[in-house]
Design a protein around this motif. Structure first.
Motif, PDB file in Angstrom:
ATOM      1  N   GLN A 126       0.857  -1.191   0.000  1.00 13.10           N
ATOM      2  CA  GLN A 126       0.000   0.000   0.000  1.00 13.10           C
ATOM      3  C   GLN A 126       0.894   1.242   0.000  1.00 13.10           C
ATOM      4  N   ILE A 127       0.399   2.329  -0.560  1.00 14.40           N
ATOM      5  CA  ILE A 127       1.178   3.574  -0.629  1.00 14.40           C
ATOM      6  C   ILE A 127       1.557   4.046   0.768  1.00 14.40           C
ATOM      7  N   PRO A 128       2.857   4.258   1.035  1.00 21.86           N
ATOM      8  CA  PRO A 128       3.241   4.762   2.364  1.00 21.86           C
ATOM      9  C   PRO A 128       2.768   6.205   2.553  1.00 21.86           C
ATOM     10  N   ILE A 129       2.304   6.516   3.764  1.00 21.74           N
ATOM     11  CA  ILE A 129       1.895   7.890   4.082  1.00 21.74           C
ATOM     12  C   ILE A 129       3.124   8.601   4.632  1.00 21.74           C
ATOM     13  N   ILE A 130       3.735   9.466   3.806  1.00 17.95           N
ATOM     14  CA  ILE A 130       4.962  10.148   4.226  1.00 17.95           C
ATOM     15  C   ILE A 130       4.572  11.456   4.909  1.00 17.95           C
ATOM     16  N   GLU A 131       4.281  11.368   6.223  1.00 15.44           N
ATOM     17  CA  GLU A 131       3.893  12.565   6.985  1.00 15.44           C
ATOM     18  C   GLU A 131       5.161  13.256   7.454  1.00 15.44           C
ATOM     19  N   SER A 132       5.853  13.909   6.522  1.00 14.97           N
ATOM     20  CA  SER A 132       7.061  14.650   6.869  1.00 14.97           C
ATOM     21  C   SER A 132       7.033  15.963   6.102  1.00 14.97           C
ATOM     22  N   THR A 133       7.187  17.072   6.828  1.00 12.49           N
ATOM     23  CA  THR A 133       7.185  18.358   6.129  1.00 12.49           C
ATOM     24  C   THR A 133       8.462  18.528   5.322  1.00 12.49           C
ATOM     25  N   THR A 134       9.557  17.887   5.787  1.00  8.78           N
ATOM     26  CA  THR A 134      10.860  18.194   5.208  1.00  8.78           C
ATOM     27  C   THR A 134      11.662  16.917   4.944  1.00  8.78           C
ATOM     28  N   PHE A 135      12.727  17.048   4.198  1.00  8.86           N
ATOM     29  CA  PHE A 135      13.519  15.888   3.759  1.00  8.86           C
ATOM     30  C   PHE A 135      14.998  16.208   3.973  1.00  8.86           C
ATOM     31  N   LYS A 136      15.780  15.201   4.338  1.00  9.12           N
ATOM     32  CA  LYS A 136      17.161  15.405   4.776  1.00  9.12           C
ATOM     33  C   LYS A 136      18.153  15.191   3.630  1.00  9.12           C
ATOM     34  N   TYR A 137      19.180  16.047   3.559  1.00  5.63           N
ATOM     35  CA  TYR A 137      20.238  15.896   2.550  1.00  5.63           C
ATOM     36  C   TYR A 137      21.613  15.950   3.191  1.00  5.63           C
ATOM     37  N   ASP A 138      22.591  15.264   2.552  1.00  3.82           N
ATOM     38  CA  ASP A 138      23.946  15.213   3.092  1.00  3.82           C
ATOM     39  C   ASP A 138      24.735  16.482   2.803  1.00  3.82           C
ATOM     40  N   THR A 139      24.438  17.125   1.668  1.00  6.73           N
ATOM     41  CA  THR A 139      25.186  18.336   1.323  1.00  6.73           C
ATOM     42  C   THR A 139      24.218  19.438   0.889  1.00  6.73           C
ATOM     43  N   GLY A 140      24.664  20.655   1.061  1.00 12.63           N
ATOM     44  CA  GLY A 140      23.884  21.811   0.605  1.00 12.63           C
ATOM     45  C   GLY A 140      23.733  21.798  -0.901  1.00 12.63           C
ATOM     46  N   ASP A 141      24.758  21.332  -1.602  1.00  7.08           N
ATOM     47  CA  ASP A 141      24.706  21.306  -3.066  1.00  7.08           C
ATOM     48  C   ASP A 141      23.611  20.367  -3.563  1.00  7.08           C
ATOM     49  N   ALA A 142      23.479  19.222  -2.885  1.00 11.13           N
ATOM     50  CA  ALA A 142      22.456  18.252  -3.310  1.00 11.13           C
ATOM     51  C   ALA A 142      21.078  18.885  -3.200  1.00 11.13           C
ATOM     52  N   MET A 143      20.851  19.641  -2.091  1.00  7.32           N
ATOM     53  CA  MET A 143      19.547  20.274  -1.937  1.00  7.32           C
ATOM     54  C   MET A 143      19.411  21.459  -2.889  1.00  7.32           C
ATOM     55  N   GLY A 144      20.522  22.160  -3.135  1.00 13.97           N
ATOM     56  CA  GLY A 144      20.508  23.301  -4.058  1.00 13.97           C
ATOM     57  C   GLY A 144      20.054  22.889  -5.447  1.00 13.97           C
ATOM     58  N   ALA A 145      20.494  21.698  -5.890  1.00  9.92           N
ATOM     59  CA  ALA A 145      20.111  21.225  -7.224  1.00  9.92           C
ATOM     60  C   ALA A 145      18.600  21.037  -7.311  1.00  9.92           C
ATOM     61  N   LEU A 146      17.961  20.663  -6.186  1.00 11.55           N
ATOM     62  CA  LEU A 146      16.498  20.515  -6.169  1.00 11.55           C
ATOM     63  C   LEU A 146      15.836  21.883  -6.283  1.00 11.55           C
ATOM     64  N   PHE A 147      16.360  22.851  -5.500  1.00 11.81           N
ATOM     65  CA  PHE A 147      15.807  24.208  -5.544  1.00 11.81           C
ATOM     66  C   PHE A 147      15.911  24.808  -6.941  1.00 11.81           C
ATOM     67  N   ASP A 148      17.002  24.475  -7.648  1.00  9.60           N
ATOM     68  CA  ASP A 148      17.213  25.013  -8.999  1.00  9.60           C
ATOM     69  C   ASP A 148      16.424  24.242 -10.050  1.00  9.60           C
ATOM     70  N   LEU A 149      15.658  23.234  -9.626  1.00 11.36           N
ATOM     71  CA  LEU A 149      14.929  22.343 -10.537  1.00 11.36           C
ATOM     72  C   LEU A 149      15.890  21.637 -11.500  1.00 11.36           C
ATOM     73  N   GLU A 150      17.153  21.451 -11.044  1.00 11.71           N
ATOM     74  CA  GLU A 150      18.141  20.724 -11.856  1.00 11.71           C
ATOM     75  C   GLU A 150      18.026  19.226 -11.608  1.00 11.71           C
ATOM     76  N   ALA A 151      17.571  18.849 -10.404  1.00  8.26           N
ATOM     77  CA  ALA A 151      17.371  17.431 -10.079  1.00  8.26           C
ATOM     78  C   ALA A 151      15.951  17.296  -9.551  1.00  8.26           C
ATOM     79  N   SER A 152      15.367  16.077  -9.650  1.00  7.45           N
ATOM     80  CA  SER A 152      14.036  15.918  -9.082  1.00  7.45           C
ATOM     81  C   SER A 152      14.152  15.203  -7.745  1.00  7.45           C
ATOM     82  N   GLY A 153      13.313  15.591  -6.802  1.00  7.96           N
ATOM     83  CA  GLY A 153      13.361  15.038  -5.451  1.00  7.96           C
ATOM     84  C   GLY A 153      12.523  15.924  -4.561  1.00  7.96           C
ATOM     85  N   TYR A 154      12.567  15.655  -3.267  1.00 10.39           N
ATOM     86  CA  TYR A 154      11.694  16.352  -2.333  1.00 10.39           C
ATOM     87  C   TYR A 154      12.502  17.187  -1.368  1.00 10.39           C
ATOM     88  N   PHE A 155      11.996  18.391  -1.062  1.00  9.93           N
ATOM     89  CA  PHE A 155      12.652  19.149   0.003  1.00  9.93           C
ATOM     90  C   PHE A 155      11.677  19.752   0.996  1.00  9.93           C
TER      91      PHE A 155
END
Ligand SMILES: *Cc1c(COP(=O)(O)O)cnc(C)c1O
Length: 427
Positions: A22-51
């Motif tokens: 069954q679809i997991p209910i991901i009740e999390s407002t935020t998502f964890k990243y190891d580096t600022g660059d990895a999250m930056g790529a999401l903000f720039d819409l260069e990579a797909s993922g959740y933040f």
């Protein structure tokens, strides 16, 4: 290519080895990243993922992907309500000074959104009868028109939209057709197969189907060539300075631009976000949508035929009845049935309709429609009670009108309930 029922059950989420079925209910407002660059790529819409779950959440995205598959679209998003879906879909294309052509047979909330709230934002609308000629439709356009809007089966008027007629007019003017497909659901009609470019839903109705969660959805067909009409749609075809100069139609192509812009810009700024728990409940409803719609339609057809043959009933409006003015359109666009909502008039007008409603036992008085439990509404004694009979007529609602939403109970029990209530009302 899987059938519509298989898509209702399984599309949008495919667990890998050992993952939850069954679809997991991901009740999390935020998502964890190891580096600022990895999250930056999401903000720039260069990579797909959740933040951050205001923009995107894995549970909501899985359910949106299922609805995209059901409608035959390239991308989709969920919203917190059907109203939010209608607003985001239109505001993604319009700014102050722009214009909308809309069918006049639409949900009251959408009418207010266009005629009052979007008007205050400087976006004007022209309403045309769904029965208009091609010439009348043509005359509604202005150079500022950015989209055409209609409802497959209108709530509560039950008019059937001639989707091909509205799509032809929109495309002649280089703008997309947006269709609210709430009442038939993609099980009974897929407007994109008839020329609609974008589809919206109040998932609160049949998609959820159990009266449990308010929600909405927007689906893009990926067929509208924004770049071919770049002068009309600068928001999609020129750089978005609020997103590092991204040009959505270039970077995400015809299939992804519309939903990416609506998410990255409008969901970011307006925050009409669905909750993961609501998306999970919606998905439970979707898993049985094909089974439930067939039953809603079969029972509504039986009830409509019973009403049409009953002397205590003045008139019946149901697109499934050959007497309906839109029966031919219903057969063309929805050969398997339209929806479970019927409207009818009780002989004796306002007072008789009121007595009839109060005598019902299984069918409850509610403003809602389109869930498992049958319900009805008499606008003249409830939502429109401040109006006299003349004012009601001007609003397109007759004093004797009862709107009935046929649920999933046994049709014979519903007919017995209606029959007894009509007898009580006649006393
Ligand atoms: C209910 C409804 C809406 C509004 O949806 P909410 O989920 O109540 O915001 C829009 N369109 C149609 C056809 C509806 O029936």
């Amino acid at each position: 290519m899987a059938g519509i029922g298989t898509k209702c059950v399984q599309a949008g989420y495919t667990p890998k080895n050992g993952e939850p079925r069954q679809i997991p209910i991901i009740e999390s407002t935020t998502f964890k990243y190891d580096t600022g660059d990895a999250m930056g790529a999401l903000f720039d819409l260069e990579a797909s993922g959740y933040f951050y779950s205001r923009l995107q959440n894995p549970t909501c995205d899985a359910v949106a992907a299922k609805i995209a598959a059901l409608e035959g679209g390239t991308a989709a998003m969920l919203t917190s309500s059907g109203q939010a879906a209608s607003f985001l879909a239109m505001f993604n294309l319009c700014s102050a000074g722009d214009h909308v052509v809309s069918s006049s047979a639409i949900y009251g909330g959408t009418y207010n959104l266009l005629a009052v709230t979007m008007k205050r934002m400087g976006i004007s609308s022209t309403f045309v009868s769904p029965d208009c000629t091609e010439e009348e439709l043509e005359a509604a356009f202005t150079p500022e028109t950015k989209l055409v809007f209609g409802e497959t089966v209108a709530n509560p008027a039950l008019n059937v939209l001639d989707i091909e007629k509205f799509a032809r007019a929109a495309h002649r003017h280089g703008v997309p057709l947006i269709v609210d497909n709430t009442f038939p659901t993609p099980v009974n009609c897929r407007p994109m197969e008839w020329g609609a470019d974008i589809v919206t839903h109040s998932t609160t109705k049949y998609m959820d189907g159990h009266g449990s969660a308010v929600g909405g959805a927007i689906i893009d067909s990926g067929k509208f060539d924004w770049m071919a009409h770049a002068d009309k749609f600068p928001g999609l075809c020129t750089p978005d300075e609020s997103y590092h100069g991204i040009t959505y139609a270039e970077k995400f192509g015809q299939g992804g631009a519309f939903i990416t812009k609506a998410t990255a810009q409008l969901m970011r700024d307006l925050g009409v976000t669905p909750s993961p728990m609501s998306a999970y409940l919606l998905n439970l409803g979707l898993e049985s949508l094909h089974v439930r719609m067939a039953r809603h339609c079969a029972s509504a057809q039986k009830v409509a035929e019973f009403l049409a043959a009953n002397d205590a009933i003045a008139w019946v409006n149901y697109p499934g009845l050959p007497s309906s003015k839109d029966h031919a359109l219903a057969v063309k666009y929805m050969p398997n049935g339209t929806c479970g909502v019927i409207s009818f008039g009780v002989r004796g007008g306002r007072a008789a309709a009121g007595r009839f409603m109060e005598a019902l036992r299984l069918i409850a008085i509610e403003t809602h429609v389109a869930d498992a439990r049958s319900c009805c509404l008499h606008p003249a004694t409830t939502t429109h009670r401040q109006m006299n009979d003349d004012e009601l007529l001007a609003a397109g609602v007759s004093a004797d009108l009862v709107r009935l939403s046929v649920g999933l109970e046994d049709a014979d029990d519903l007919i017995a309930d209606i029959s007894a209530a009509l007898a009580a009302a006649a006393k």
